[in-house]
Design an enzyme around this catalytic site. Structure first.
Site, PDB file in Angstrom:
ATOM      1  N   LYS A 273      -0.673   5.573 -13.541  1.00  0.00           N
ATOM      2  CA  LYS A 273      -1.709   5.748 -14.137  1.00  0.00           C
ATOM      3  C   LYS A 273      -3.166   6.003 -12.630  1.00  0.00           C
ATOM      4  O   LYS A 273      -2.425   5.297 -12.637  1.00  0.00           O
ATOM      5  CB  LYS A 273      -2.174   4.666 -14.944  1.00  0.00           C
ATOM      6  CG  LYS A 273      -2.135   3.923 -16.416  1.00  0.00           C
ATOM      7  CD  LYS A 273      -2.587   2.547 -16.816  1.00  0.00           C
ATOM      8  CE  LYS A 273      -1.658   2.565 -17.804  1.00  0.00           C
ATOM      9  NZ  LYS A 273      -1.059   2.041 -17.805  1.00  0.00           N
TER      10      LYS A 273
ATOM     11  N   ILE B 213      -3.231  -7.731  -8.917  1.00  0.00           N
ATOM     12  CA  ILE B 213      -4.755  -8.054  -8.261  1.00  0.00           C
ATOM     13  C   ILE B 213      -5.013  -6.614  -9.295  1.00  0.00           C
ATOM     14  O   ILE B 213      -4.463  -5.470  -8.583  1.00  0.00           O
ATOM     15  CB  ILE B 213      -5.205  -7.969  -6.492  1.00  0.00           C
ATOM     16  CG1 ILE B 213      -4.865  -9.574  -6.737  1.00  0.00           C
ATOM     17  CG2 ILE B 213      -6.390  -7.345  -6.857  1.00  0.00           C
ATOM     18  CD1 ILE B 213      -5.170  -9.443  -5.042  1.00  0.00           C
TER      19      ILE B 213
ATOM     20  N   MET C 281     -11.059  -0.106  -7.171  1.00  0.00           N
ATOM     21  CA  MET C 281     -11.487   0.911  -8.504  1.00  0.00           C
ATOM     22  C   MET C 281     -12.731   1.557  -7.749  1.00  0.00           C
ATOM     23  O   MET C 281     -13.704   1.711  -9.165  1.00  0.00           O
ATOM     24  CB  MET C 281     -11.021   0.464  -9.105  1.00  0.00           C
ATOM     25  CG  MET C 281      -8.926   0.895  -9.218  1.00  0.00           C
ATOM     26  SD  MET C 281      -8.634  -0.348 -10.859  1.00  0.00           S
ATOM     27  CE  MET C 281      -8.758  -2.017 -10.736  1.00  0.00           C
TER      28      MET C 281
ATOM     29  N   THR D 209      -1.791  -7.051  -0.526  1.00  0.00           N
ATOM     30  CA  THR D 209      -2.949  -6.299  -1.252  1.00  0.00           C
ATOM     31  C   THR D 209      -4.113  -5.770  -0.580  1.00  0.00           C
ATOM     32  O   THR D 209      -3.627  -5.810   1.176  1.00  0.00           O
ATOM     33  CB  THR D 209      -4.061  -7.103  -1.580  1.00  0.00           C
ATOM     34  OG1 THR D 209      -4.791  -6.312  -2.831  1.00  0.00           O
ATOM     35  CG2 THR D 209      -4.954  -7.963  -1.065  1.00  0.00           C
TER      36      THR D 209
ATOM     37  N   ASP E 101       4.562   3.003  -9.851  1.00  0.00           N
ATOM     38  CA  ASP E 101       3.062   3.496 -10.521  1.00  0.00           C
ATOM     39  C   ASP E 101       3.411   4.573  -9.282  1.00  0.00           C
ATOM     40  O   ASP E 101       4.487   4.904  -8.151  1.00  0.00           O
ATOM     41  CB  ASP E 101       2.619   2.429 -10.047  1.00  0.00           C
ATOM     42  CG  ASP E 101       1.902   1.646 -11.013  1.00  0.00           C
ATOM     43  OD1 ASP E 101       2.326   2.101 -12.340  1.00  0.00           O
ATOM     44  OD2 ASP E 101       1.427   0.289 -10.063  1.00  0.00           O
TER      45      ASP E 101
ATOM     46  N   GLY F  51       0.297  -1.788  -4.155  1.00  0.00           N
ATOM     47  CA  GLY F  51      -1.002  -3.407  -3.631  1.00  0.00           C
ATOM     48  C   GLY F  51       0.177  -4.211  -4.449  1.00  0.00           C
ATOM     49  O   GLY F  51       1.167  -4.440  -3.941  1.00  0.00           O
ATOM     50  N   ASP F  52      -0.509  -5.582  -4.489  1.00  0.00           N
ATOM     51  CA  ASP F  52      -0.503  -7.170  -5.034  1.00  0.00           C
ATOM     52  C   ASP F  52      -0.780  -7.295  -6.907  1.00  0.00           C
ATOM     53  O   ASP F  52      -1.061  -6.559  -7.506  1.00  0.00           O
ATOM     54  CB  ASP F  52      -1.077  -8.245  -4.847  1.00  0.00           C
ATOM     55  CG  ASP F  52      -0.556  -9.215  -5.261  1.00  0.00           C
ATOM     56  OD1 ASP F  52       0.639  -9.676  -4.538  1.00  0.00           O
ATOM     57  OD2 ASP F  52      -0.802  -9.728  -6.616  1.00  0.00           O
TER      58      ASP F  52
ATOM     59  N   PRO G  82       0.972  -1.056  -0.088  1.00  0.00           N
ATOM     60  CA  PRO G  82      -0.393  -0.136   0.115  1.00  0.00           C
ATOM     61  C   PRO G  82       0.976   1.257  -0.316  1.00  0.00           C
ATOM     62  O   PRO G  82       0.107   2.860  -0.166  1.00  0.00           O
ATOM     63  CB  PRO G  82      -0.733  -0.206   1.107  1.00  0.00           C
ATOM     64  CG  PRO G  82       0.290  -0.849   1.811  1.00  0.00           C
ATOM     65  CD  PRO G  82       0.791  -1.699   1.425  1.00  0.00           C
TER      66      PRO G  82
END
Length: 242
Positions: free
Chosen positions: A57, A93, A172, A118, A35, A89-90, A12
């Site tokens: 993104k 996923i 999301m 995750t 990311d 996260g992972d 996280p």
């Protein structure tokens, strides 16, 4: 001779939740493609002199195209670099991992996947609750709240999602949860089903709110555009206070 790509899961964003293997790959990398949500303090583990390339993104912000990102992975690895693709996260996923793997396979480049924590697991831990219970919550399901267009997916298994004896994690889903909750209630889920809203996990601005699916839907319907990452848990265990 070509290089090698390590898909590293950053968790996280809390460096203490990074795995030892993930940290080792960062220390050895020549290039790190990261990311937005996997940057910050996590990048402190990258070795001095490594090329750090932001390719995140985020909704509503300029983002690297997936095709461009795939090309970067291939080009750096083809130049014999040790590449880390750092994902939040992972990596497996809802992280578009399969698209990047397919590009590497097509180019004949070897890779590995380093798993991570995750956000659903982090949210439950921060709220001091389990994700399962032997007699009443024996199933956990992860679902995306957004399809490739950003809308609520049309082909979700509503019977499974409305099952009161499961724990569901929605990724999301900040923008689409009002529509999702309406569908859940339409398929028999009680409006007062407990829900847990967890935002900016592992960061200074972390927020965890205990509520119900109906109340959360109302709150998110009135919210401004989503700019921070969040995960939503709902089901009986989401209301626990252990």
């Amino acid at each position: 001779m070509s290089g090698f790509v390590s898909f590293v899961s950053a968790g996280p964003g809390d460096p203490e939740l990074l795995t030892l293997k993930a940290a080792a790959r960062l220390r050895a990398a020549d290039v790190v493609l990261d990311d937005d949500l996997a940057s910050g303090a996590i990048l402190d583990y990258a070795r001095a002199g490594a090329n750090l390339v932001a390719v995140g993104k985020r909704v509503g912000r300029p983002s690297a195209k997936q095709e461009h990102l795939n090309r970067l992975l291939i080009d750096y690895a083809a130049a014999n670099a040790r590449v880390v693709r750092l994902k939040s996260g992972d990596a497996g996923i809802f992280g578009r991992l399969e698209e990047e793997i397919e590009a590497l396979r097509a180019a004949g480049i070897d890779y590995e996947i380093i798993p991570g924590v995750t956000s659903a697991c982090v949210a439950a831990a921060r709220a001091s609750i389990p994700l399962t219970r032997r007699r009443t919550s024996r199933r956990v399901q992860f679902v995306t709240g957004a399809d490739v267009t950003g809308r609520l997916p049309a082909n979700l298994n509503w019977a499974a999602l409305a099952d009161p004896e499961s724990t569901t994690a929605v990724y999301m889903g900040k923008r689409t949860f009002p529509a999702l909750a309406a569908k859940l209630i339409e398929h028999g889920m009680a409006p007062d089903t407990p829900a847990l809203f967890a935002e900016s996990l592992g960061r200074a601005e972390e927020q965890i709110v205990r509520t119900t699916i109906a109340q959360l839907a109302e709150q998110l319907a009135q919210a401004t555009a989503a700019t921070t990452a969040a995960v939503i848990l709902f089901g009986a265990l989401a209301g626990e206070t252990l």
